[in-house]
Design a protein around this motif. Structure first.
Motif, PDB file in Angstrom:
ATOM      1  N   ARG A  39     -40.720 -47.441   2.111  1.00 14.34           N
ATOM      2  CA  ARG A  39     -39.638 -47.015   2.998  1.00 14.34           C
ATOM      3  C   ARG A  39     -38.257 -47.171   2.337  1.00 14.34           C
ATOM      4  O   ARG A  39     -37.416 -46.283   2.395  1.00 14.34           O
ATOM      5  CB  ARG A  39     -39.632 -47.851   4.272  1.00 14.34           C
ATOM      6  N   LYS A  40     -38.045 -48.310   1.693  1.00 15.33           N
ATOM      7  CA  LYS A  40     -36.721 -48.642   1.175  1.00 15.33           C
ATOM      8  C   LYS A  40     -36.234 -47.632   0.135  1.00 15.33           C
ATOM      9  O   LYS A  40     -35.108 -47.127   0.218  1.00 15.33           O
ATOM     10  CB  LYS A  40     -36.729 -50.049   0.570  1.00 15.33           C
ATOM     11  N   ILE A  41     -37.074 -47.334  -0.849  1.00 20.14           N
ATOM     12  CA  ILE A  41     -36.624 -46.454  -1.933  1.00 20.14           C
ATOM     13  C   ILE A  41     -36.306 -45.057  -1.420  1.00 20.14           C
ATOM     14  O   ILE A  41     -35.362 -44.401  -1.879  1.00 20.14           O
ATOM     15  CB  ILE A  41     -37.675 -46.408  -3.072  1.00 20.14           C
ATOM     16  N   MET A  42     -37.057 -44.603  -0.416  1.00 20.25           N
ATOM     17  CA  MET A  42     -36.791 -43.279   0.146  1.00 20.25           C
ATOM     18  C   MET A  42     -35.445 -43.247   0.871  1.00 20.25           C
ATOM     19  O   MET A  42     -34.716 -42.249   0.814  1.00 20.25           O
ATOM     20  CB  MET A  42     -37.915 -42.887   1.101  1.00 20.25           C
ATOM     21  N   ILE A  43     -35.111 -44.346   1.543  1.00 21.69           N
ATOM     22  CA  ILE A  43     -33.825 -44.428   2.231  1.00 21.69           C
ATOM     23  C   ILE A  43     -32.671 -44.425   1.223  1.00 21.69           C
ATOM     24  O   ILE A  43     -31.686 -43.691   1.377  1.00 21.69           O
ATOM     25  CB  ILE A  43     -33.763 -45.697   3.109  1.00 21.69           C
ATOM     26  N   VAL A  44     -32.799 -45.241   0.177  1.00 18.67           N
ATOM     27  CA  VAL A  44     -31.734 -45.349  -0.827  1.00 18.67           C
ATOM     28  C   VAL A  44     -31.509 -44.013  -1.540  1.00 18.67           C
ATOM     29  O   VAL A  44     -30.372 -43.537  -1.673  1.00 18.67           O
ATOM     30  CB  VAL A  44     -32.060 -46.455  -1.848  1.00 18.67           C
ATOM     31  N   VAL A  45     -32.599 -43.382  -1.996  1.00 19.10           N
ATOM     32  CA  VAL A  45     -32.479 -42.093  -2.682  1.00 19.10           C
ATOM     33  C   VAL A  45     -31.904 -41.038  -1.733  1.00 19.10           C
ATOM     34  O   VAL A  45     -31.045 -40.234  -2.126  1.00 19.10           O
ATOM     35  CB  VAL A  45     -33.847 -41.640  -3.230  1.00 19.10           C
ATOM     36  N   GLY A  46     -32.351 -41.053  -0.481  1.00 20.37           N
ATOM     37  CA  GLY A  46     -31.843 -40.097   0.497  1.00 20.37           C
ATOM     38  C   GLY A  46     -30.345 -40.233   0.715  1.00 20.37           C
ATOM     39  O   GLY A  46     -29.624 -39.235   0.821  1.00 20.37           O
ATOM     40  N   LEU A  47     -29.852 -41.468   0.759  1.00 20.95           N
ATOM     41  CA  LEU A  47     -28.417 -41.691   0.963  1.00 20.95           C
ATOM     42  C   LEU A  47     -27.599 -41.259  -0.259  1.00 20.95           C
ATOM     43  O   LEU A  47     -26.480 -40.748  -0.116  1.00 20.95           O
ATOM     44  CB  LEU A  47     -28.165 -43.175   1.262  1.00 20.95           C
ATOM     45  N   ILE A  48     -28.140 -41.446  -1.456  1.00 17.14           N
ATOM     46  CA  ILE A  48     -27.441 -40.993  -2.670  1.00 17.14           C
ATOM     47  C   ILE A  48     -27.325 -39.466  -2.662  1.00 17.14           C
ATOM     48  O   ILE A  48     -26.257 -38.906  -2.948  1.00 17.14           O
ATOM     49  CB  ILE A  48     -28.176 -41.476  -3.932  1.00 17.14           C
ATOM     50  N   ILE A  49     -28.425 -38.792  -2.321  1.00 15.30           N
ATOM     51  CA  ILE A  49     -28.397 -37.326  -2.255  1.00 15.30           C
ATOM     52  C   ILE A  49     -27.425 -36.854  -1.178  1.00 15.30           C
ATOM     53  O   ILE A  49     -26.689 -35.880  -1.359  1.00 15.30           O
ATOM     54  CB  ILE A  49     -29.812 -36.774  -1.980  1.00 15.30           C
ATOM     55  N   PHE A  50     -27.398 -37.597  -0.057  1.00 14.26           N
ATOM     56  CA  PHE A  50     -26.452 -37.271   1.013  1.00 14.26           C
ATOM     57  C   PHE A  50     -25.015 -37.336   0.496  1.00 14.26           C
ATOM     58  O   PHE A  50     -24.209 -36.423   0.741  1.00 14.26           O
ATOM     59  CB  PHE A  50     -26.626 -38.236   2.181  1.00 14.26           C
ATOM     60  N   GLY A  51     -24.672 -38.421  -0.214  1.00  7.78           N
ATOM     61  CA  GLY A  51     -23.319 -38.569  -0.759  1.00  7.78           C
ATOM     62  C   GLY A  51     -22.946 -37.423  -1.687  1.00  7.78           C
ATOM     63  O   GLY A  51     -21.837 -36.876  -1.625  1.00  7.78           O
ATOM     64  N   LEU A  52     -23.898 -37.028  -2.545  1.00  7.32           N
ATOM     65  CA  LEU A  52     -23.651 -35.920  -3.463  1.00  7.32           C
ATOM     66  C   LEU A  52     -23.427 -34.608  -2.706  1.00  7.32           C
ATOM     67  O   LEU A  52     -22.544 -33.818  -3.061  1.00  7.32           O
ATOM     68  CB  LEU A  52     -24.835 -35.769  -4.426  1.00  7.32           C
ATOM     69  N   SER A  53     -24.223 -34.380  -1.666  1.00  6.85           N
ATOM     70  CA  SER A  53     -24.098 -33.126  -0.914  1.00  6.85           C
ATOM     71  C   SER A  53     -22.740 -33.023  -0.225  1.00  6.85           C
ATOM     72  O   SER A  53     -22.136 -31.944  -0.188  1.00  6.85           O
ATOM     73  CB  SER A  53     -25.227 -33.006   0.111  1.00  6.85           C
ATOM     74  N   GLU A  54     -22.260 -34.154   0.313  1.00  9.94           N
ATOM     75  CA  GLU A  54     -20.962 -34.135   0.996  1.00  9.94           C
ATOM     76  C   GLU A  54     -19.813 -33.895   0.016  1.00  9.94           C
ATOM     77  O   GLU A  54     -18.883 -33.136   0.302  1.00  9.94           O
ATOM     78  CB  GLU A  54     -20.748 -35.452   1.756  1.00  9.94           C
ATOM     79  N   LEU A  55     -19.876 -34.539  -1.142  1.00 13.67           N
ATOM     80  CA  LEU A  55     -18.832 -34.324  -2.162  1.00 13.67           C
ATOM     81  C   LEU A  55     -18.840 -32.881  -2.638  1.00 13.67           C
ATOM     82  O   LEU A  55     -17.779 -32.279  -2.848  1.00 13.67           O
ATOM     83  CB  LEU A  55     -19.048 -35.270  -3.344  1.00 13.67           C
ATOM     84  N   LEU A  56     -20.024 -32.317  -2.804  1.00 14.87           N
ATOM     85  CA  LEU A  56     -20.138 -30.933  -3.252  1.00 14.87           C
ATOM     86  C   LEU A  56     -19.551 -29.976  -2.220  1.00 14.87           C
ATOM     87  O   LEU A  56     -18.874 -29.006  -2.571  1.00 14.87           O
ATOM     88  CB  LEU A  56     -21.615 -30.604  -3.509  1.00 14.87           C
ATOM     89  N   PHE A  57     -19.797 -30.248  -0.935  1.00 14.89           N
ATOM     90  CA  PHE A  57     -19.231 -29.406   0.119  1.00 14.89           C
ATOM     91  C   PHE A  57     -17.708 -29.478   0.086  1.00 14.89           C
ATOM     92  O   PHE A  57     -17.024 -28.467   0.282  1.00 14.89           O
ATOM     93  CB  PHE A  57     -19.743 -29.846   1.491  1.00 14.89           C
ATOM     94  N   GLY A  58     -17.185 -30.683  -0.157  1.00 12.95           N
ATOM     95  CA  GLY A  58     -15.732 -30.838  -0.225  1.00 12.95           C
ATOM     96  C   GLY A  58     -15.114 -30.073  -1.375  1.00 12.95           C
ATOM     97  O   GLY A  58     -14.003 -29.542  -1.259  1.00 12.95           O
ATOM     98  N   MET A  59     -15.827 -29.980  -2.494  1.00 14.50           N
ATOM     99  CA  MET A  59     -15.300 -29.289  -3.676  1.00 14.50           C
ATOM    100  C   MET A  59     -15.571 -27.788  -3.647  1.00 14.50           C
ATOM    101  O   MET A  59     -14.931 -27.027  -4.377  1.00 14.50           O
ATOM    102  CB  MET A  59     -15.915 -29.893  -4.945  1.00 14.50           C
ATOM    103  N   GLY A  60     -16.521 -27.359  -2.820  1.00 14.18           N
ATOM    104  CA  GLY A  60     -16.941 -25.963  -2.817  1.00 14.18           C
ATOM    105  C   GLY A  60     -15.879 -25.007  -2.330  1.00 14.18           C
ATOM    106  O   GLY A  60     -15.241 -25.244  -1.310  1.00 14.18           O
ATOM    107  N   ARG A  61     -15.711 -23.930  -3.071  1.00 13.05           N
ATOM    108  CA  ARG A  61     -14.757 -22.887  -2.679  1.00 13.05           C
ATOM    109  C   ARG A  61     -15.443 -21.524  -2.577  1.00 13.05           C
ATOM    110  O   ARG A  61     -14.761 -20.494  -2.476  1.00 13.05           O
ATOM    111  CB  ARG A  61     -13.600 -22.810  -3.699  1.00 13.05           C
ATOM    112  N   SER A  62     -16.760 -21.534  -2.635  1.00 13.40           N
ATOM    113  CA  SER A  62     -17.511 -20.289  -2.486  1.00 13.40           C
ATOM    114  C   SER A  62     -18.672 -20.534  -1.536  1.00 13.40           C
ATOM    115  O   SER A  62     -19.127 -21.665  -1.353  1.00 13.40           O
ATOM    116  CB  SER A  62     -18.040 -19.810  -3.839  1.00 13.40           C
ATOM    117  N   ILE A  63     -19.179 -19.455  -0.955  1.00 16.72           N
ATOM    118  CA  ILE A  63     -20.286 -19.568  -0.010  1.00 16.72           C
ATOM    119  C   ILE A  63     -21.521 -20.150  -0.692  1.00 16.72           C
ATOM    120  O   ILE A  63     -22.251 -20.953  -0.108  1.00 16.72           O
ATOM    121  CB  ILE A  63     -20.598 -18.186   0.607  1.00 16.72           C
ATOM    122  N   GLU A  64     -21.737 -19.762  -1.961  1.00 12.73           N
ATOM    123  CA  GLU A  64     -22.923 -20.232  -2.682  1.00 12.73           C
ATOM    124  C   GLU A  64     -22.936 -21.757  -2.823  1.00 12.73           C
ATOM    125  O   GLU A  64     -23.971 -22.403  -2.630  1.00 12.73           O
ATOM    126  CB  GLU A  64     -23.002 -19.582  -4.073  1.00 12.73           C
TER     127      GLU A  64
END
Length: 389
Positions: free
Chosen positions: A71-96
């Protein structure tokens, strides 16, 4: 519940809160992004659905991994991916780029949700579980509460600022989870009895699971159709500002969370999970239809405040039901819960977005029809004789 259990539960709930905080942040700024990129309601629907499509694809695999690798490793990895996705959305300037960000968000949700559900099932007794799962659902709802409010506030400093903040919170949560969480004890045969993917597909149609999974879809469809297009609905129909939208979503979320914390445990003990689901579906359907009838600010406040009471009581009731019948299949059930949530989150925004471009009210008409189908199905649902519900 002892202090160790309480601390672990607090950490788990904080993780869910942060993850759904990030999802909620997008709601008040969707009209702004829509105008910036000159996109239609249909494209917004597809963008919201991209998150859920990815979650759908990954969820069955993630559910199995939760039982296999922990359970633990899946939670930790999931939160790291979440952080990356949010930063990417903030930097994104195109629909893609925005679509890619939402897809990464779907992966993170597929990792986090079944892992947290299984973790809670591991550290609680049958008697404690409904209350703990009620707290879990309240944490999710509170993320949606604070998300739009915080998003509306931070958007005053820049449309993308909310996403940078969410990304940082995701990395902090991952670090705290890695440091403070300890893998829970499980039955010795837990890993050995985890079903194969083919077996999992067959188990979906088990009489114990099938109706519950379909109702998860109905709930998710109704909520996704309502919430993902709400900001566009009030922006186009009433010219609401991001602050107006944030106030309404935040207030309705608070009411829903209070209903979970104060009513859910009492209601499930008094009438059982299945009856809670039935009557909450009726409330949700009635108020979703009422959304097409309101014309004044305070009427909108009333409808949106109380529609979340129905939605927010259904989710923990279904999750509690599934956790009681799952046995050593907690990861499988968590994965399927996530998968059917994704299905609703896919078709709700896509169909809603297409209907929105035709008529503002059509998404809510269609969501009402789906919820009525759920009501009919729920009244044919029979309680298992060998399980206390």
């Amino acid at each position: 519940m002892n202090k160790k259990q309480a601390l672990t539960l607090t950490i788990l709930l904080s993780n869910l809160f942060i993850a759904f905080l990030g999802i909620g942040l997008v709601i008040p700024v969707l009209p702004t992004i829509m105008n910036e990129l000159n996109i239609t309601g249909s494209v917004v629907g597809y963008m919201v659905a991209a998150f859920a499509i990815t979650q759908l694809i990954v969820s069955p695999i993630a559910g199995r991994l939760v039982d296999r690798v922990g359970r633990k490793i899946m939670i930790v990895v999931g939160l790291i991916i979440f952080g990356l996705s949010e930063l990417l959305f903030g930097m994104g300037r195109s629909i893609e780029i925005l679509f890619l960000s939402r897809m990464l968000g779907g992966v993170s949700a597929a990792f986090i949700m079944p892992a947290v559900t299984a973790f809670i099932a591991d550290i609680t007794t049958m008697a404690q579980r409904p209350k703990a799962l009620g707290y879990m659902s309240a944490a999710i709802s509170t993320g949606f509460i604070i998300g739009p409010g915080l998003g509306g506030f931070l958007a005053e400093y820049g449309t993308r600022v909310p996403f940078y903040a969410a990304g940082v919170l995701g990395f902090i949560a991952a670090l705290l989870s890695f440091t403070l969480l300890k893998e829970p004890s499980r039955a010795k045969d837990d890993t050995e009895t985890a079903p194969s993917i083919l077996s999992s597909a067959k188990r979906i149609f088990s009489p114990l699971y099938f109706i519950a999974f379909v109702l998860i879809f109905v709930l998710s469809f109704g909520l996704a159709a309502f919430e993902s297009l709400f900001s566009l609905f009030v922006d186009h129909k009433f010219a609401f500002t991001p602050s107006d939208i944030a106030i309404i979503i935040t207030g309705s979320g608070i009411i829903g969370a209070l209903a979970q914390l104060l009513l859910f445990d009492w209601l499930t003990k008094k009438m059982g999970e299945i009856n809670v689901i039935r009557y909450s579906l009726i409330l949700s359907a009635a108020l979703t239809f009422a959304m097409t009838m309101v014309n004044h600010y305070f009427a909108i406040l009333f409808v949106t405040f109380f529609i979340f009471v129905g939605f927010d009581l259904i989710r923990p009731a279904v999750t509690s039901y599934l956790s009681k019948i799952a046995g050593n299949e907690q990861g499988f059930v968590g994965g399927m819960n996530s998968m059917f949530t994704s299905l609703g989150n896919i078709f709700g925004p896509i169909i809603g977005g297409m209907l929105f471009d035709i008529d503002l009210n059509y998404p809510y008409y269609f969501a009402t029809i789906v919820l009525v189908f759920g009501i009919i199905l729920a009244f044919f649902w029979k309680k298992p004789k060998d399980i206390a519900l």
